[in-house]
Motif scaffolding. Sequence first.
Motif, PDB file in Angstrom:
ATOM      1  N   MET A 128       0.811  -1.213  -0.045  1.00 18.58           N
ATOM      2  CA  MET A 128       0.190  -0.061   0.136  1.00 18.58           C
ATOM      3  C   MET A 128       1.027   1.039   0.298  1.00 18.58           C
ATOM      4  SD  MET A 128      -2.854   0.700  -0.274  1.00 18.58           S
ATOM      5  CE  MET A 128      -4.324  -0.371  -0.025  1.00 18.58           C
ATOM      6  N   LEU A 129       1.692   1.009   0.678  1.00 18.43           N
ATOM      7  CA  LEU A 129       2.754   2.227   0.232  1.00 18.43           C
ATOM      8  C   LEU A 129       3.659   2.315  -0.268  1.00 18.43           C
ATOM      9  CD1 LEU A 129       5.329   1.548   4.448  1.00 18.43           C
ATOM     10  CD2 LEU A 129       3.333   3.710   3.776  1.00 18.43           C
ATOM     11  N   GLN A 130       3.903   1.495  -1.233  1.00 19.89           N
ATOM     12  CA  GLN A 130       3.996   1.923  -2.744  1.00 19.89           C
ATOM     13  C   GLN A 130       3.013   2.473  -3.830  1.00 19.89           C
ATOM     14  OE1 GLN A 130       6.615  -1.747  -3.166  1.00 19.89           O
ATOM     15  NE2 GLN A 130       8.010  -1.469  -1.684  1.00 19.89           N
ATOM     16  N   ASN A 131       1.891   1.900  -3.144  1.00 14.99           N
ATOM     17  CA  ASN A 131       1.429   2.187  -4.656  1.00 14.99           C
ATOM     18  C   ASN A 131      -0.275   2.999  -4.485  1.00 14.99           C
ATOM     19  OD1 ASN A 131       2.606   0.308  -6.286  1.00 14.99           O
ATOM     20  ND2 ASN A 131       1.391  -1.557  -4.483  1.00 14.99           N
ATOM     21  N   ALA A 132      -0.093   3.920  -2.812  1.00 16.35           N
ATOM     22  CA  ALA A 132      -1.277   4.327  -2.882  1.00 16.35           C
ATOM     23  C   ALA A 132      -1.502   5.320  -3.585  1.00 16.35           C
ATOM     24  CB  ALA A 132      -1.230   4.812  -1.533  1.00 16.35           C
ATOM     25  N   VAL A 133      -0.122   6.547  -4.002  1.00 16.04           N
ATOM     26  CA  VAL A 133      -0.039   7.172  -4.923  1.00 16.04           C
ATOM     27  C   VAL A 133      -0.893   6.261  -6.575  1.00 16.04           C
ATOM     28  CG1 VAL A 133       1.377   9.074  -5.827  1.00 16.04           C
ATOM     29  CG2 VAL A 133       1.333   8.130  -3.898  1.00 16.04           C
ATOM     30  N   SER A 134      -0.421   5.748  -7.039  1.00 14.05           N
ATOM     31  CA  SER A 134      -0.891   5.935  -8.452  1.00 14.05           C
ATOM     32  C   SER A 134      -2.084   4.719  -8.049  1.00 14.05           C
ATOM     33  CB  SER A 134       0.036   4.629  -8.648  1.00 14.05           C
ATOM     34  OG  SER A 134       0.017   3.473  -8.409  1.00 14.05           O
ATOM     35  N   GLU A 140      -2.407  14.210  -0.200  1.00 13.70           N
ATOM     36  CA  GLU A 140      -3.030  14.165   1.037  1.00 13.70           C
ATOM     37  C   GLU A 140      -4.336  12.379   1.581  1.00 13.70           C
ATOM     38  OE1 GLU A 140      -6.123  16.308   4.188  1.00 13.70           O
ATOM     39  OE2 GLU A 140      -5.638  17.687   3.002  1.00 13.70           O
ATOM     40  N   MET A 141      -4.833  12.506   0.409  1.00 20.57           N
ATOM     41  CA  MET A 141      -5.504  11.368   0.613  1.00 20.57           C
ATOM     42  C   MET A 141      -4.541   9.788   0.466  1.00 20.57           C
ATOM     43  SD  MET A 141      -8.246  12.423  -2.588  1.00 20.57           S
ATOM     44  CE  MET A 141      -9.049  11.508  -2.868  1.00 20.57           C
ATOM     45  N   ALA A 142      -3.593   9.972   0.147  1.00 18.91           N
ATOM     46  CA  ALA A 142      -2.736   8.684   0.230  1.00 18.91           C
ATOM     47  C   ALA A 142      -2.545   8.528   1.234  1.00 18.91           C
ATOM     48  CB  ALA A 142      -1.689   9.163  -0.683  1.00 18.91           C
ATOM     49  N   GLU A 152      -3.514   4.903   5.875  1.00 18.62           N
ATOM     50  CA  GLU A 152      -3.593   4.397   7.351  1.00 18.62           C
ATOM     51  C   GLU A 152      -5.513   3.731   7.868  1.00 18.62           C
ATOM     52  OE1 GLU A 152      -2.246   5.146  10.320  1.00 18.62           O
ATOM     53  OE2 GLU A 152      -0.111   5.635   8.257  1.00 18.62           O
ATOM     54  N   SER A 153      -5.177   3.542   6.260  1.00 18.88           N
ATOM     55  CA  SER A 153      -6.457   2.520   6.446  1.00 18.88           C
ATOM     56  C   SER A 153      -7.148   1.136   6.923  1.00 18.88           C
ATOM     57  CB  SER A 153      -7.999   2.926   5.534  1.00 18.88           C
ATOM     58  OG  SER A 153      -7.940   4.402   5.255  1.00 18.88           O
TER      59      SER A 153
END
Length: 119
Positions: free
Chosen positions: A1-7, A23-25, A30-31
Amino acid sequence: MLQNAVSLLQEAIPEKLHRAVPEMAEYLVESFGNSTRIDYGTGHEMAFAMLICCLFKIGALNSNERQAAIFRIFNRYLELVRKLQLVYRMEPAGSHGVWSLDDYQFLPFIWGSSQLIGK
């Protein structure tokens, strides 16, 4: 998730809204619980609720999609995190609530009871 959240978020929302992605990432990452403590709790659930709020605030979702946001998006999220809790044996985050009622999820209780208002 850390690596792919933005994409993942950039794929999900129109390019004109990408300014909100950093911000949304954070909310998205954290979800899904804490990877160090292997725990999950209502704070993680609230992070996902804030992600949904962001989607409304930036215009990626509109007021006609309020019910779908809960019954489809949030429900699918709950299905996923419940599976993660079982597979990875995630502990409840923080202290145990009253009779462990809110150890993992709490918003379904609030939103479910809100459907009874005026009945």
